[in-house]
Design an enzyme around this catalytic site. Structure first.
Site, PDB file in Angstrom:
ATOM      1  CD  GLU A 127      -3.045  -1.060   2.211  1.00  0.00           C
ATOM      2  OE1 GLU A 127      -4.139  -1.616   1.999  1.00  0.00           O
ATOM      3  OE2 GLU A 127      -2.767  -0.507   3.297  1.00  0.00           O
ATOM      4  CB  CYS A 164       2.867   7.814   2.570  1.00  0.00           C
ATOM      5  SG  CYS A 164       3.312   6.642   3.874  1.00  0.00           S
ATOM      6  CB  CYS A 203       6.517  -4.699   8.856  1.00  0.00           C
ATOM      7  SG  CYS A 203       7.762  -3.822   9.839  1.00  0.00           S
ATOM      8  CB  CYS A 246       5.507  -1.410  16.090  1.00  0.00           C
ATOM      9  SG  CYS A 246       7.249  -1.081  15.697  1.00  0.00           S
ATOM     10  CB  CYS A 294       2.278  -0.353  13.492  1.00  0.00           C
ATOM     11  SG  CYS A 294       2.456  -0.190  11.705  1.00  0.00           S
ATOM     12  N   GLY A 336       6.671  -1.615   6.135  1.00  0.00           N
ATOM     13  CA  GLY A 336       8.049  -2.093   6.210  1.00  0.00           C
ATOM     14  C   GLY A 336       8.987  -1.133   6.926  1.00  0.00           C
ATOM     15  CD  GLU A 337      13.160   0.312   9.964  1.00  0.00           C
ATOM     16  OE1 GLU A 337      14.006   1.062   9.428  1.00  0.00           O
ATOM     17  OE2 GLU A 337      12.336   0.713  10.811  1.00  0.00           O
ATOM     18  CB  SER A 396       9.936   7.090   8.860  1.00  0.00           C
ATOM     19  OG  SER A 396       9.533   6.816  10.182  1.00  0.00           O
ATOM     20  CB  SER A 408       8.866   5.472  14.603  1.00  0.00           C
ATOM     21  OG  SER A 408       8.454   5.813  13.305  1.00  0.00           O
ATOM     22  CG  LEU A 409      11.559   8.559  20.753  1.00  0.00           C
ATOM     23  CD1 LEU A 409      12.805   7.684  20.664  1.00  0.00           C
ATOM     24  CD2 LEU A 409      11.943   9.991  21.113  1.00  0.00           C
ATOM     25  CG  HIS A 410       6.081   5.989  18.645  1.00  0.00           C
ATOM     26  ND1 HIS A 410       5.620   7.137  18.027  1.00  0.00           N
ATOM     27  CD2 HIS A 410       6.375   5.120  17.646  1.00  0.00           C
ATOM     28  CE1 HIS A 410       5.633   6.954  16.711  1.00  0.00           C
ATOM     29  NE2 HIS A 410       6.086   5.768  16.461  1.00  0.00           N
ATOM     30  CG  ASN A 420      -4.459   7.386  12.873  1.00  0.00           C
ATOM     31  OD1 ASN A 420      -5.263   8.303  12.954  1.00  0.00           O
ATOM     32  ND2 ASN A 420      -3.196   7.578  12.492  1.00  0.00           N
ATOM     33  CB  CYS A 423       0.384   7.577  10.952  1.00  0.00           C
ATOM     34  SG  CYS A 423       1.916   7.061  11.725  1.00  0.00           S
TER      35      CYS A 423
END
Length: 349
Positions: free
Chosen positions: A96, A109, A116, A120, A123, A167-168, A199, A222-224, A298, A341
């Site tokens: 996607e 994007c 992935c 996480c 996600c 994906g990373e 990212s 991507s810290l969070h 989200n 996201c």
């Protein structure tokens, strides 16, 4: 039994290698350059579109090579004008990508992997199996198709690209770097590297490699959570890439590139949204020049997290600003079509 030789993916070849193939065909070097231009500057996906080549040569190329072009499989249009696309790859895998229109920018994007492997907890993509890395041309195709979609629907070309889809990116390092080379090259799409952001969930050794390679594009982490215990809970990758290791890698990256870093921080209700959490984040921000994007969560069906309250978001941002940190609050786009996201997970076939 006759064994048919497998066709070569023509876009996997460098110009020099392509020239060698053309020499073997008895063709001049400039013909290889013409084909290379058709592939990367004009973004054609069919040898028959290469109108300055003879029909005989086009037929030869079709016998030897293939163009494994990605195609739009399904497009969904959000109420806020965001467009989510499911792309079908040459091997029937689906990924996607999202087109995000805004008053002063048009952002693509894009994905870097089919699925992935990082799991996480917040996600949707992290709940998918990682099937394979994307090739450079498959990433490039997403950009081309989203640019065409932007011009068709909004009469505006792409201005920005974010590697924030499925994906990373740093676990597909070579192919991501090659895709950016083709996107930014004068004999490619000729987009400015400063318009591109990659990212990562945080892989310390690969962040250092970005520094060694002195990349020109932007880096987002991507810290969070700026607390190892909390970050381990939601991002298992932190167990091998602690905040201390990430801070060291980011400082090394900055010393090599002089590029400030963006920290992406999703606020989860009663998890990482207190002023104590904000203080930990502010302390982490002191390591190098940076900005913080506070992101609305989200919800996804797999996880129990919920978005924090607006008042808490404002208080969190205000605290960071008082500490002299550049902060943006990012509102979600495309939520109604699961394009926001953390929501990308192929559902339609």
């Amino acid at each position: 039994m006759v064994v048919t030789a497998k066709k070569i993916d023509v876009r996997s070849l460098t110009l020099e290698t392509l020239e060698k193939h053309f020499a073997e065909l008895g063709e001049k070097n400039f013909r290889a350059k013409q084909v290379y231009s058709w592939l990367w500057e004009k973004s054609v996906s069919d040898f028959d579109q290469m109108s300055n080549l003879s029909k005989d040569l086009r037929n030869k190329l079709k016998e030897l090579f293939t163009i494994n072009a990605a195609k739009i499989h399904i497009s969904q249009f959000s109420n806020d004008r965001t467009i989510k696309n499911t792309f079908k790859l040459y091997d029937e895998n689906l990924i996607e990508g999202v087109l995000i229109p805004a008053p002063e920018r048009m952002t693509a994007c894009v994905s870097s992997q089919v699925g992935c492997s990082l799991t996480c907890k917040f996600c949707a993509t992290g709940y998918m199996e990682r099937k394979r890395n994307l090739n450079p041309d498959e990433i490039y195709d997403q950009v081309v198709l989203l640019d065409q979609q932007a011009k068709l629907n909004y009469n505006h070309p792409l201005t920005n690209i974010v590697y924030m889809g499925m994906g990373e990116p740093l676990l597909n390092y070579a192919n991501v770097m090659k895709s950016i080379e083709r996107i930014t090259a004068e004999d490619g799409l000729n987009m400015a590297a400063k318009r591109i952001t990659v990212s990562t969930a945080g892989i310390a050794k690969m962040i250092k490699k970005l520094g060694d390679d002195q990349v020109k594009f932007n880096l987002a982490l991507s810290l969070h959570a700026a607390n190892d215990k909390k970050r381990n809970e939601i991002m298992p990758i932190n167990e091998q890439n602690s905040l201390k290791a990430l801070a060291e890698a980011l400082k090394y990256y900055f010393s090599k590139t002089k590029n400030p870093v963006t920290y992406e921080y999703i606020l989860f209700d009663n998890f990482n949204d207190s002023l104590e959490d904000a203080a930990e984040l502010a302390a982490f921000c002191k390591h190098l020049p940076c900005k913080v994007n506070i992101i609305e969560y989200n919800p996804i069906s797999f996880a129990d997290f919920i978005n924090t309250q607006e008042a808490k978001t404002d208080a969190f941002a205000a605290y960071l600003k008082k500490q002299g940190i550049n902060v943006n609050i990012r509102r979600s786009r495309g939520k109604d079509i699961d394009a926001a996201c953390g929501q990308l997970a192929v559902k339609q076939q």
